[in-house]
Design a protein around this motif. Structure first.
Motif, PDB file in Angstrom:
ATOM      1  N   TYR A  88       0.848  -1.182   0.000  1.00 10.60           N
ATOM      2  CA  TYR A  88       0.000   0.000   0.000  1.00 10.60           C
ATOM      3  C   TYR A  88       0.890   1.241   0.000  1.00 10.60           C
ATOM      4  O   TYR A  88       1.427   1.630   1.042  1.00 10.60           O
ATOM      5  CB  TYR A  88      -0.912   0.026   1.222  1.00 10.60           C
ATOM      6  CG  TYR A  88      -2.015  -1.011   1.198  1.00 10.60           C
ATOM      7  CD1 TYR A  88      -3.291  -0.681   0.750  1.00 10.60           C
ATOM      8  CD2 TYR A  88      -1.775  -2.316   1.613  1.00 10.60           C
ATOM      9  CE1 TYR A  88      -4.304  -1.627   0.727  1.00 10.60           C
ATOM     10  CE2 TYR A  88      -2.778  -3.264   1.595  1.00 10.60           C
ATOM     11  CZ  TYR A  88      -4.036  -2.921   1.152  1.00 10.60           C
ATOM     12  OH  TYR A  88      -5.045  -3.856   1.121  1.00 10.60           O
ATOM     13  N   ARG A  89       1.059   1.833  -1.172  1.00 13.65           N
ATOM     14  CA  ARG A  89       1.840   3.066  -1.270  1.00 13.65           C
ATOM     15  C   ARG A  89       0.881   4.233  -1.333  1.00 13.65           C
ATOM     16  O   ARG A  89       0.127   4.388  -2.289  1.00 13.65           O
ATOM     17  CB  ARG A  89       2.718   3.047  -2.511  1.00 13.65           C
ATOM     18  CG  ARG A  89       3.913   2.119  -2.410  1.00 13.65           C
ATOM     19  CD  ARG A  89       4.833   2.361  -3.586  1.00 13.65           C
ATOM     20  NE  ARG A  89       5.251   3.776  -3.636  1.00 13.65           N
ATOM     21  CZ  ARG A  89       5.807   4.346  -4.698  1.00 13.65           C
ATOM     22  NH1 ARG A  89       5.998   3.617  -5.807  1.00 13.65           N
ATOM     23  NH2 ARG A  89       6.186   5.601  -4.668  1.00 13.65           N
ATOM     24  N   HIS A 120      -2.282   6.513  -9.817  1.00 14.06           N
ATOM     25  CA  HIS A 120      -2.509   7.789 -10.506  1.00 14.06           C
ATOM     26  C   HIS A 120      -3.794   8.422  -9.978  1.00 14.06           C
ATOM     27  O   HIS A 120      -4.653   8.866 -10.751  1.00 14.06           O
ATOM     28  CB  HIS A 120      -2.604   7.591 -12.017  1.00 14.06           C
ATOM     29  CG  HIS A 120      -1.406   6.943 -12.617  1.00 14.06           C
ATOM     30  ND1 HIS A 120      -0.242   7.619 -12.863  1.00 14.06           N
ATOM     31  CD2 HIS A 120      -1.189   5.651 -13.016  1.00 14.06           C
ATOM     32  CE1 HIS A 120       0.649   6.788 -13.395  1.00 14.06           C
ATOM     33  NE2 HIS A 120       0.102   5.591 -13.485  1.00 14.06           N
ATOM     34  N   ALA A 121      -3.907   8.432  -8.643  1.00 11.48           N
ATOM     35  CA  ALA A 121      -5.143   8.899  -8.024  1.00 11.48           C
ATOM     36  C   ALA A 121      -4.838   9.716  -6.794  1.00 11.48           C
ATOM     37  O   ALA A 121      -3.796   9.571  -6.154  1.00 11.48           O
ATOM     38  CB  ALA A 121      -6.031   7.701  -7.663  1.00 11.48           C
ATOM     39  N   LEU A 163      -6.283   3.920  -2.358  1.00 13.91           N
ATOM     40  CA  LEU A 163      -7.330   4.259  -3.329  1.00 13.91           C
ATOM     41  C   LEU A 163      -7.494   3.191  -4.415  1.00 13.91           C
ATOM     42  O   LEU A 163      -7.991   3.500  -5.494  1.00 13.91           O
ATOM     43  CB  LEU A 163      -7.056   5.616  -3.978  1.00 13.91           C
ATOM     44  CG  LEU A 163      -6.884   6.804  -3.021  1.00 13.91           C
ATOM     45  CD1 LEU A 163      -6.667   8.088  -3.807  1.00 13.91           C
ATOM     46  CD2 LEU A 163      -8.076   6.937  -2.095  1.00 13.91           C
ATOM     47  N   ARG A 164      -7.107   1.955  -4.119  1.00 11.78           N
ATOM     48  CA  ARG A 164      -7.320   0.907  -5.119  1.00 11.78           C
ATOM     49  C   ARG A 164      -8.806   0.593  -5.277  1.00 11.78           C
ATOM     50  O   ARG A 164      -9.235   0.141  -6.344  1.00 11.78           O
ATOM     51  CB  ARG A 164      -6.539  -0.347  -4.749  1.00 11.78           C
ATOM     52  CG  ARG A 164      -6.981  -1.041  -3.475  1.00 11.78           C
ATOM     53  CD  ARG A 164      -6.156  -2.279  -3.202  1.00 11.78           C
ATOM     54  NE  ARG A 164      -4.751  -1.931  -3.035  1.00 11.78           N
ATOM     55  CZ  ARG A 164      -3.788  -2.842  -2.857  1.00 11.78           C
ATOM     56  NH1 ARG A 164      -4.099  -4.144  -2.842  1.00 11.78           N
ATOM     57  NH2 ARG A 164      -2.529  -2.465  -2.699  1.00 11.78           N
ATOM     58  N   THR A 165      -9.554   0.787  -4.221  1.00 13.68           N
ATOM     59  CA  THR A 165     -11.011   0.671  -4.297  1.00 13.68           C
ATOM     60  C   THR A 165     -11.616   1.896  -3.634  1.00 13.68           C
ATOM     61  O   THR A 165     -11.110   2.389  -2.626  1.00 13.68           O
ATOM     62  CB  THR A 165     -11.527  -0.599  -3.597  1.00 13.68           C
ATOM     63  OG1 THR A 165     -11.158  -0.563  -2.222  1.00 13.68           O
ATOM     64  CG2 THR A 165     -10.977  -1.848  -4.254  1.00 13.68           C
ATOM     65  N   VAL A 166     -12.715   2.384  -4.232  1.00 12.00           N
ATOM     66  CA  VAL A 166     -13.438   3.539  -3.708  1.00 12.00           C
ATOM     67  C   VAL A 166     -14.928   3.264  -3.859  1.00 12.00           C
ATOM     68  O   VAL A 166     -15.363   2.759  -4.908  1.00 12.00           O
ATOM     69  CB  VAL A 166     -13.061   4.835  -4.457  1.00 12.00           C
ATOM     70  CG1 VAL A 166     -13.835   6.034  -3.891  1.00 12.00           C
ATOM     71  CG2 VAL A 166     -11.563   5.096  -4.388  1.00 12.00           C
ATOM     72  N   GLY A 188     -24.760   5.858  -6.982  1.00  9.13           N
ATOM     73  CA  GLY A 188     -23.591   5.267  -6.349  1.00  9.13           C
ATOM     74  C   GLY A 188     -22.498   5.025  -7.355  1.00  9.13           C
ATOM     75  O   GLY A 188     -22.723   5.022  -8.570  1.00  9.13           O
ATOM     76  N   ALA A 189     -21.257   4.848  -6.837  1.00 11.68           N
ATOM     77  CA  ALA A 189     -20.109   4.585  -7.701  1.00 11.68           C
ATOM     78  C   ALA A 189     -19.170   3.626  -6.981  1.00 11.68           C
ATOM     79  O   ALA A 189     -19.070   3.648  -5.744  1.00 11.68           O
ATOM     80  CB  ALA A 189     -19.385   5.876  -8.059  1.00 11.68           C
ATOM     81  N   ARG A 190     -18.500   2.810  -7.788  1.00 12.13           N
ATOM     82  CA  ARG A 190     -17.511   1.876  -7.246  1.00 12.13           C
ATOM     83  C   ARG A 190     -16.304   1.849  -8.168  1.00 12.13           C
ATOM     84  O   ARG A 190     -16.445   1.697  -9.384  1.00 12.13           O
ATOM     85  CB  ARG A 190     -18.121   0.475  -7.147  1.00 12.13           C
ATOM     86  CG  ARG A 190     -17.184  -0.538  -6.506  1.00 12.13           C
ATOM     87  CD  ARG A 190     -17.823  -1.918  -6.383  1.00 12.13           C
ATOM     88  NE  ARG A 190     -17.869  -2.605  -7.660  1.00 12.13           N
ATOM     89  CZ  ARG A 190     -18.974  -2.826  -8.354  1.00 12.13           C
ATOM     90  NH1 ARG A 190     -20.148  -2.390  -7.892  1.00 12.13           N
ATOM     91  NH2 ARG A 190     -18.950  -3.469  -9.493  1.00 12.13           N
ATOM     92  N   VAL A 191     -15.124   2.036  -7.574  1.00 11.27           N
ATOM     93  CA  VAL A 191     -13.874   1.982  -8.326  1.00 11.27           C
ATOM     94  C   VAL A 191     -13.152   0.707  -7.923  1.00 11.27           C
ATOM     95  O   VAL A 191     -12.941   0.456  -6.735  1.00 11.27           O
ATOM     96  CB  VAL A 191     -12.991   3.215  -8.038  1.00 11.27           C
ATOM     97  CG1 VAL A 191     -11.675   3.101  -8.807  1.00 11.27           C
ATOM     98  CG2 VAL A 191     -13.720   4.491  -8.409  1.00 11.27           C
ATOM     99  N   ASP A 192     -12.792  -0.086  -8.926  1.00 11.77           N
ATOM    100  CA  ASP A 192     -12.046  -1.325  -8.678  1.00 11.77           C
ATOM    101  C   ASP A 192     -10.785  -1.287  -9.523  1.00 11.77           C
ATOM    102  O   ASP A 192     -10.856  -1.320 -10.742  1.00 11.77           O
ATOM    103  CB  ASP A 192     -12.888  -2.545  -9.062  1.00 11.77           C
ATOM    104  CG  ASP A 192     -14.137  -2.665  -8.200  1.00 11.77           C
ATOM    105  OD1 ASP A 192     -13.984  -2.755  -6.988  1.00 11.77           O
ATOM    106  OD2 ASP A 192     -15.252  -2.634  -8.761  1.00 11.77           O
ATOM    107  N   GLY A 193      -9.705  -1.228  -8.866  1.00 12.96           N
ATOM    108  CA  GLY A 193      -8.463  -1.422  -9.622  1.00 12.96           C
ATOM    109  C   GLY A 193      -7.453  -0.323  -9.675  1.00 12.96           C
ATOM    110  O   GLY A 193      -6.314  -0.568  -9.361  1.00 12.96           O
TER     111      GLY A 193
END
Length: 603
Positions: A88-89, A120-121, A163-166, A188-193
């Motif tokens: 986790y960086r 990149h987040a 921030l790999r998942t949000v 709603g929103a989901r970020v994966d990856g």
């Protein structure tokens, strides 16, 4: 290093567990985190570790601590927290970081910024709390999350340490970068990856260089790898007066194309098109549809494939259609303009109405106007056949005018006439102007011409009118009359008016005259004709003419050689050629002699 004042030691001893013996706890508590002071001033570096000794955060900032009863609270102002957990960086900055010893969360507030360079987040919010066991931030208020391709603004969110998942609620999303972009509002929103962004209950816009398209869908997915936005579970896209509804659709900013999959419906004013799949260029509003089924103000169409442009013009391949006038059409290619109601079949095709069918090299149908055909035009209807170079007809194909025209009877009722122009009416009636051609019966034929002609399939009769001419080389037939009818079913030519006929050199002039082509006419027909005959005798001249009363009859040898095709010519009036003495073969009057061939080669 300057000596620390005495009042500093009490909170530090409490933090480090180094002053006196701590009282025994009265109830079970979660294991406390250990804090180590690396640098005291002007910046403090703290390492927060798990009970097992695994480091969690490295904190930097101005240290401030306080004692609240038996609990100790740590505060770091103008703080930066760097993740020390493997894999986790991330770095978090905040105006203040607070931690209550023994708790499972660390509080960040006074403007929080989290940076995850590998993803990149970054994330920006007013306050957040980090949960050790869940390894995620909880953000109760407004948060902004930026990735390389898009930005999310949410009413509340949770996010992994790097921030790999949000996860977001009440979110607004928008694309980033040059060129066409998109924006959306979602429940709603989901970020994966973060290779994939998934939005639920979404509405939004696709911003093109020359306009904006709006969309809505139960779900939308942005894929970084494919660089596309996919709407599924029932998507709706609108651009101007164009609306596309599909099971799923995909938009690629690179080519500004929308591609659908599953059943798709495109609607424009006065036009509804359905297909198995579709591709829409939002810049030009041009759609390409596979397995088209279209409903328009002028009728229904199906096609293997078609394109529809912004002017509501359909260009179709392998088209079949039913127009509102009941006319059906088929063509390998077709162009239909919904605005003008013009249908063109430029590569040939056919149109049918009732029992009538028109085939041509080119066909055009105009709403409220007419049907036109050119090239090799072929019209068939109930036993009649008409060919021409050009056809015009009302839009409902109730009648047609052809020029020039070639008309014919089909099957055993064979005949063919050429004319400068002709008119066909539904039911098979054909009217010709200046016709000329051939009339067949069995394997024999007559050449005929007139000023006008008509044919009625129900009776299989061709009517020739005004300056009728007929001839046949086999028996020397030459006929001139005001009017004549050809019974195609029986092979009978009946002339009326001022009739002048010549067969085998024998001339007849009368008001009516019947010519039988092929088999000898039945006796019943002769008896019927004889019963209504008048007393007027025709004038018969020629070598085979009968002798006048009281004079010797002509020699039988003058009749010509025996044998032939069996064609006969008969006057329809009694006494034609009658008189004493032997009769020569010729146009004989009915009732003057037993039935036999009057003119012909067969005896």
């Amino acid at each position: 290093m300057p000596r620390l004042r005495a009042w500093y030691w009490l909170p530090l001893c409490l933090l480090l567990g180094g002053c006196g013996k701590a009282p025994e706890p009265t109830e079970a508590r979660p294991p406390e985190r250990q804090v180590h002071v690396a640098v005291a001033a002007p910046q403090t570096t703290l390492t927060l570790q798990e009970p097992g000794g695994e480091p969690v955060f490295e904190l930097r900032g101005r240290l401030r601590s306080a004692i609240q009863g038996q609990a100790a609270r740590l505060e770091v102002l103008d703080a930066a927290a760097r993740s020390l957990q493997a894999g986790y960086r991330a770095t978090a900055r905040a105006g203040r970081i607070r931690y209550l010893l023994g708790e499972q969360t660390v509080a960040f507030d006074r403007t929080v910024w989290i940076d995850a360079p590998e993803r990149h987040a970054d994330l920006e919010t007013a306050q957040a709390s980090y949960h050790f066991q869940k390894q995620q931030f909880s953000i109760p208020g407004l948060a902004r999350v930026r990735f390389r391709e898009y930005v999310l603004t949410a009413a509340q969110a949770t996010a992994a340490l790097d921030l790999r998942t949000v996860r977001c609620l009440q979110v607004t999303a928008s694309g980033r970068g040059d060129g066409p972009q998109w924006s959306a509002r979602a429940a709603g929103a989901r970020v994966d990856g973060p290779q994939t962004l998934t939005l639920t209950r979404v509405t939004g816009e696709l911003r093109q260089r020359d306009g904006v398209a709006t969309f809505e869908a139960p779900r939308a997915v942005w894929s970084r790898q494919a660089a596309e936005l996919r709407l599924d579970q029932g998507a709706v896209l609108r651009r101007g007066n164009l609306t596309v509804r599909a099971t799923a659709l995909t938009w690629r900013p690179a080519d500004e194309l929308v591609r659908t999959s599953g059943p798709t419906t495109l609607t424009q004013p006065g036009l509804t098109a359905r297909g198995a799949a579709m591709q829409v260029d939002l810049a030009t509003r041009r759609a390409v549809i596979r397995d088209l089924s279209a409903s328009t103000a002028d009728g229904q169409f199906t096609a293997a494939s078609a394109t529809i442009d912004a002017t509501r013009t359909i260009t179709a391949r392998e088209l079949r259609g039913t127009l509102r006038d009941g006319v059906t059409c088929r063509a390998p290619q077709a162009v239909y303009a919904a605005d003008s109601g013009l249908l063109r079949l430029p590569a040939g095709g056919s149109a049918q109405q009732g029992g009538a069918s028109v085939q041509a090299g080119q066909l055009t149908w105009q709403r409220g106007g007419q049907l036109t055909a050119s090239g090799e035009v072929h019209l068939t209807d109930r036993g009649s056949e008409v060919r021409g170079s050009r056809l015009t007809a009302p839009a409902d194909l109730s009648q047609a005018t052809l020029s020039p025209v070639s008309a014919a009877g089909s099957g055993p009722r064979r005949w063919r006439l050429q004319a400068s122009s002709g008119t066909w009416r539904r039911g098979g009636l054909v009217s010709l102007r200046a016709p000329s051609g051939r009339l067949w019966y069995e394997d024999q034929d007559i050449t005929a011409s007139a000023d006008r002609a008509s044919f009625q399939p129900a009776t299989a009769v061709v009517t020739l009118e005004s300056t009728v001419r007929a001839s046949r080389a086999a028996d020397g037939l030459r006929l001139r009359a005001d009017r004549a009818t050809w019974d195609a079913a029986r092979g009978v030519l009946r002339a009326t008016g001022d009739v002048q006929a010549e067969v085998r050199g024998m001339a007849v002039r009368n008001r009516s005259w019947t010519y039988y082509l092929g088999s000898q006419r039945p006796p019943a027909a002769r008896q019927k004709e004889s019963a209504g005959a008048s007393a007027n005798r025709p004038r018969v001249t020629g070598p085979g003419a009968p002798a006048a009363a009281g004079q010797p009859a002509a020699a039988a040898s003058q009749a010509g050689p025996a044998g032939g095709d069996g064609a006969t010519g008969q006057s329809d009036r009694p006494g034609a050629g009658g008189g004493p003495g032997p009769q020569t073969p010729g146009p004989a009057a009915e009732g003057d002699r037993p039935p036999e061939r009057a003119v012909g080669d067969g005896g």
